[in-house]
Every structure is written in structure tokens, then in C-alpha cells.
Design an enzyme around this catalytic site. Structure first.
Site, PDB file in Angstrom:
ATOM      1  N   LEU A 182       1.025  -1.057   0.113  1.00  0.00           N
ATOM      2  CA  LEU A 182       0.149  -0.034   0.057  1.00  0.00           C
ATOM      3  C   LEU A 182       0.849   1.243   0.014  1.00  0.00           C
ATOM      4  CD1 LEU A 182      -2.701  -1.256   2.763  1.00  0.00           C
ATOM      5  CD2 LEU A 182      -2.596  -1.283   0.174  1.00  0.00           C
ATOM      6  N   HIS A 183       0.376   2.469  -0.462  1.00  0.00           N
ATOM      7  CA  HIS A 183       0.909   3.659  -0.594  1.00  0.00           C
ATOM      8  C   HIS A 183      -0.145   4.622  -0.493  1.00  0.00           C
ATOM      9  CE1 HIS A 183      -0.556   3.709  -4.850  1.00  0.00           C
ATOM     10  NE2 HIS A 183      -0.029   2.574  -4.936  1.00  0.00           N
ATOM     11  N   GLY A 185      -1.763   6.588  -2.476  1.00  0.00           N
ATOM     12  CA  GLY A 185      -2.875   6.404  -3.324  1.00  0.00           C
ATOM     13  C   GLY A 185      -4.130   5.432  -2.715  1.00  0.00           C
ATOM     14  N   HIS A 186      -3.595   4.172  -2.509  1.00  0.00           N
ATOM     15  CA  HIS A 186      -4.529   3.325  -1.527  1.00  0.00           C
ATOM     16  C   HIS A 186      -5.051   4.014  -0.559  1.00  0.00           C
ATOM     17  CE1 HIS A 186      -1.356   0.295  -3.465  1.00  0.00           C
ATOM     18  NE2 HIS A 186      -2.656  -0.049  -4.016  1.00  0.00           N
ATOM     19  N   LYS A 213      -5.871   6.434 -11.252  1.00  0.00           N
ATOM     20  CA  LYS A 213      -4.727   5.962 -11.892  1.00  0.00           C
ATOM     21  C   LYS A 213      -4.877   4.924 -13.053  1.00  0.00           C
ATOM     22  CE  LYS A 213      -0.526   4.421 -12.116  1.00  0.00           C
ATOM     23  NZ  LYS A 213      -0.426   3.162 -11.509  1.00  0.00           N
ATOM     24  N   GLN A 255      -9.588   0.598 -16.191  1.00  0.00           N
ATOM     25  CA  GLN A 255     -10.009  -0.325 -14.869  1.00  0.00           C
ATOM     26  C   GLN A 255     -11.363   0.324 -14.539  1.00  0.00           C
ATOM     27  OE1 GLN A 255      -8.007  -2.741 -12.164  1.00  0.00           O
ATOM     28  NE2 GLN A 255      -8.323  -0.996 -10.741  1.00  0.00           N
TER      29      GLN A 255
HETATM   30  P1  AMP Z   1      -3.609  -1.774  -6.975  1.00  0.00           P
HETATM   31  O1  AMP Z   1      -3.210  -2.385  -5.536  1.00  0.00           O
HETATM   32  O2  AMP Z   1      -2.602  -1.561  -7.707  1.00  0.00           O
HETATM   33  O3  AMP Z   1      -4.367  -2.982  -7.575  1.00  0.00           O
HETATM   34  O4  AMP Z   1      -4.653  -0.476  -6.732  1.00  0.00           O
HETATM   35  C1  AMP Z   1      -5.769  -0.729  -6.076  1.00  0.00           C
HETATM   36  C2  AMP Z   1      -6.507   0.596  -6.095  1.00  0.00           C
HETATM   37  O5  AMP Z   1      -5.739   1.603  -5.734  1.00  0.00           O
HETATM   38  C3  AMP Z   1      -7.107   0.729  -7.481  1.00  0.00           C
HETATM   39  O6  AMP Z   1      -8.458   1.225  -7.589  1.00  0.00           O
HETATM   40  C4  AMP Z   1      -6.162   1.611  -8.004  1.00  0.00           C
HETATM   41  O7  AMP Z   1      -6.626   2.308  -9.306  1.00  0.00           O
HETATM   42  C5  AMP Z   1      -5.880   2.482  -6.961  1.00  0.00           C
HETATM   43  N1  AMP Z   1      -4.586   3.287  -6.947  1.00  0.00           N
HETATM   44  C6  AMP Z   1      -3.576   2.760  -7.286  1.00  0.00           C
HETATM   45  N2  AMP Z   1      -2.431   3.754  -7.368  1.00  0.00           N
HETATM   46  C7  AMP Z   1      -3.149   4.961  -7.260  1.00  0.00           C
HETATM   47  C8  AMP Z   1      -2.710   6.317  -7.290  1.00  0.00           C
HETATM   48  N3  AMP Z   1      -1.392   6.754  -7.341  1.00  0.00           N
HETATM   49  N4  AMP Z   1      -3.811   7.163  -7.008  1.00  0.00           N
HETATM   50  C9  AMP Z   1      -4.979   6.808  -6.676  1.00  0.00           C
HETATM   51  N5  AMP Z   1      -5.284   5.738  -6.788  1.00  0.00           N
HETATM   52  C10 AMP Z   1      -4.452   4.489  -7.002  1.00  0.00           C
END
Ligand code: AMP
Length: 282
Positions: free
Chosen positions: A33-34, A36-37, A149, A153
Site C-alpha cells: 500500500l501507498h 494512493g490506496h 490511476k 479499469q
Molecule cells: P492496486 O493495488 O494497484 O491494484 O490498486 C488498488 C486501487 O488503488 C485501484 O483502484 C487503483 O486504481 C488505486 N490506485 C493505485 N495507485 C493509485 C494512485 N497513485 N492514486 C490513486 N489511486 C491509486
């Protein structure tokens, strides 16, 4: 915070929460997680009584030559971040428990997934739609938050919810960026310090086309060339795709109009990064 591994237990608990009259907000992730999440968790938290986060590196959305095994994982860190954000339930299933060996039903989107990442990653959105539909059935969310992002999707999930009448409200979370503008991504961890600098070519490309578009340029070929030149002049960067599409149909456009999405996928060394922006015309 409760940590749940079993899909059946997750569904039982979700149904209990719903029966008690509380609403569920949901953020599905693949972990590592970062910020964004975390921003999505805050959005979901503000809209619901009970916040559920899932961490599942979904094998069905990775191609045979993709980074399923290498995908970064750090459950202990993720757990403490979820806790800090006020997550009530962390769903962390094993992949064996999510897919029966003889699973034979899939959710396939047939229009929006044709181009962009769908073209470079065959089968990817079939894996995404299937797992998100399954997660919705397990978590029973009233609201689910997805990040801009992953623009394609997000639009495909919205379409799935519409076309399959799934009773969940989808919220869009804005792209969260590092201070220098690189879109946050779990995959940024793959980048060497040099590649990390080169990765800024995505953001730079988007800035350039935004500026030109704001200054009146409408010709997509001209704008695409700007991006091609920016990427070509970056060491170790290779274009996967550069697309200008209608924001709703995701079909390519040749002239900018009010709802044009520009989306990029670029390889920096071995790491494939994506970024996008909606072009605002003045
Ligand atoms: P992931 O773990 O990469 O599958 O992402 C999980 C959710 O977090 C998805 O809805 C992504 O679009 C969202 N996400 C990933 N990176 C970012 C970001 N930098 N800013 C906003 N949402 C993000």
C-alpha cells in the site's frame, strides 16, 4: 481491526453487518500500500459505517509472462497502514480459497477493454472483472472506491456494475502523485534510482500535451508526436501505447474534444508504468 482469510467468513460477516443496518465501504487492492490506496480508504471511510479493505494479488489478471511472482508484498506494513486508516475489516484471502480448481465462469467486458491495457495485456480485464465481481459478492459493499490511476479499469468496473445491476455505488479517487509528479504505484518499487528519474517522462509527457491542448492544439497526431519525442529522448524508456480516447467509449479520437482521455503505458527498463489525464480545453 479484524483480519479475515476465508471468503465464506468474509461473506458471513458482511451479511451480518448489512443486517444490522450499517453500510459498507470497500477498497480492493493488491497490497504493498501507498498513499494512493490510503486516499481511497479515506474516501470510503467518509461514505460508510464499516470500512473493508481487501489485499489480494489476483493471479487471474496476470498474463503468463507478467510479474505475478515478483509483485511486491509486505503484509505486516500493509496491516499497520490499514489499521491507521481506521479499517474495520481487512480481507486477505489466499488464492487457493478464491478460485476453485475447476472454476469455469468468468466476467468478460467486450467493448471498453478492447484497447489500451486490454490490448497489451490480453485477458487482464477478464481477470479484473471476475475478481471484482467475486469480491463484491463477498464484501457486499454499498460503496466501492477505485483510483483514476487505472482509468480503463475504473470505467470497466462502472460498466460492469451498470450492466450486471450490481447494487454498489462506485466512487472515483483522484490520482495521488509523488512530490515530483510520478503517479504512485506499487510497481515503482521495481525502479532503480536512475530509472526512477527516467520514469518522470510519463508525467512530463502529460504536462506537455495538457499545455499544448490548453493553448489550442486539437490535432491528436501532433500531440502524440510530442509524447513520442519525450519518451524517445529518455534513456531506457520504451512506449507500450499512447492513446487519445473518448472518455466514455474509450474509442480513439483524431481530434480533441471536451472529454478526451490521454493514456500512456511506458516501459522503464523492465517496469511497465501507466499514467493518464483528462485534457481540459479552454
Ligand atoms: P492496486 O493495488 O494497484 O491494484 O490498486 C488498488 C486501487 O488503488 C485501484 O483502484 C487503483 O486504481 C488505486 N490506485 C493505485 N495507485 C493509485 C494512485 N497513485 N492514486 C490513486 N489511486 C491509486
Amino acid at each position: 481491526m479484524e483480519i479475515i482469510h476465508s471468503p465464506a467468513a468474509m461473506q458471513r460477516l458482511a451479511l451480518d453487518v448489512k443486517r444490522s443496518g450499517k453500510t459498507i465501504g470497500f477498497v480492493p487492492t493488491m497490497g504493498f500500500l501507498h498513499e494512493g490506496h490510503l486516499s481511497l480508504m479515506r474516501l470510503a471511510r467518509a461514505q460508510s459505517d464499516v470500512l473493508v479493505v481487501s489485499i489480494f494479488v489476483n493471479p487471474a489478471q496476470f498474463g503468463p509472462n507478467e510479474d505475478l511472482e515478483a509483485y511486491p508484498r509486505d503484509f505486516a506494513r500493509d496491516e499497520s497502514l490499514c489499521e491507521k486508516e481506521g479499517t474495520d475489516i481487512l480481507f486477505y484471502p489466499e488464492s487457493r480459497s478464491m478460485y476453485a480448481d475447476d472454476a469455469s465462469i468468468w466476467v468478460v467486458e467486450e467493448s471498453l477493454s478492447a484497447g489500451l491495457c486490454g490490448a497489451s495485456r490480453p485477458g487482464h480485464f477478464k481477470g479484473v472483472c471476475t475478481v471484482v465481481a467475486k469480491l463484491f459478492n463477498l464484501v457486499q459493499p454499498d460503496v466501492a472506491v477505485f483510483g483514476e490511476k487505472d482509468a480503463q479499469q475504473l470505467r470497466i468496473i462502472e460498466r460492469m456494475v451498470r450492466d450486471l445491476n450490481i447494487p454498489v455505488r462506485i466512487l472515483r479517487g483522484p490520482i495521488v502523485r509523488e512530490p515530483d509528479g510520478l503517479a504512485m504505484s506499487s510497481r515503482n518499487k521495481y525502479l532503480s534510482p536512475e530509472e526512477r528519474v527516467h520514469a518522470l517522462c510519463l508525467r512530463r509527457s502529460l504536462d506537455l500535451v495538457s499545455e499544448k491542448a490548453a493553448a489550442g492544439e486539437r490535432n491528436v497526431d501532433v500531440l502524440r508526436e510530442l509524447i513520442e519525442n519525450t519518451i524517445a529522448s529518455t534513456n531506457g524508456a520504451e512506449i507500450d501505447y499512447i492513446e487519445f480516447v473518448d472518455d466514455e467509449s474509450l474509442r480513439p479520437v483524431s481530434t480533441l474534444h471536451a472529454e478526451t482521455l490521454v493514456a500512456l503505458a511506458v516501459r522503464i527498463g523492465q517496469t511497465r508504468l501507466i499514467d493518464n489525464r483528462i485534457l481540459l480545453l479552454h
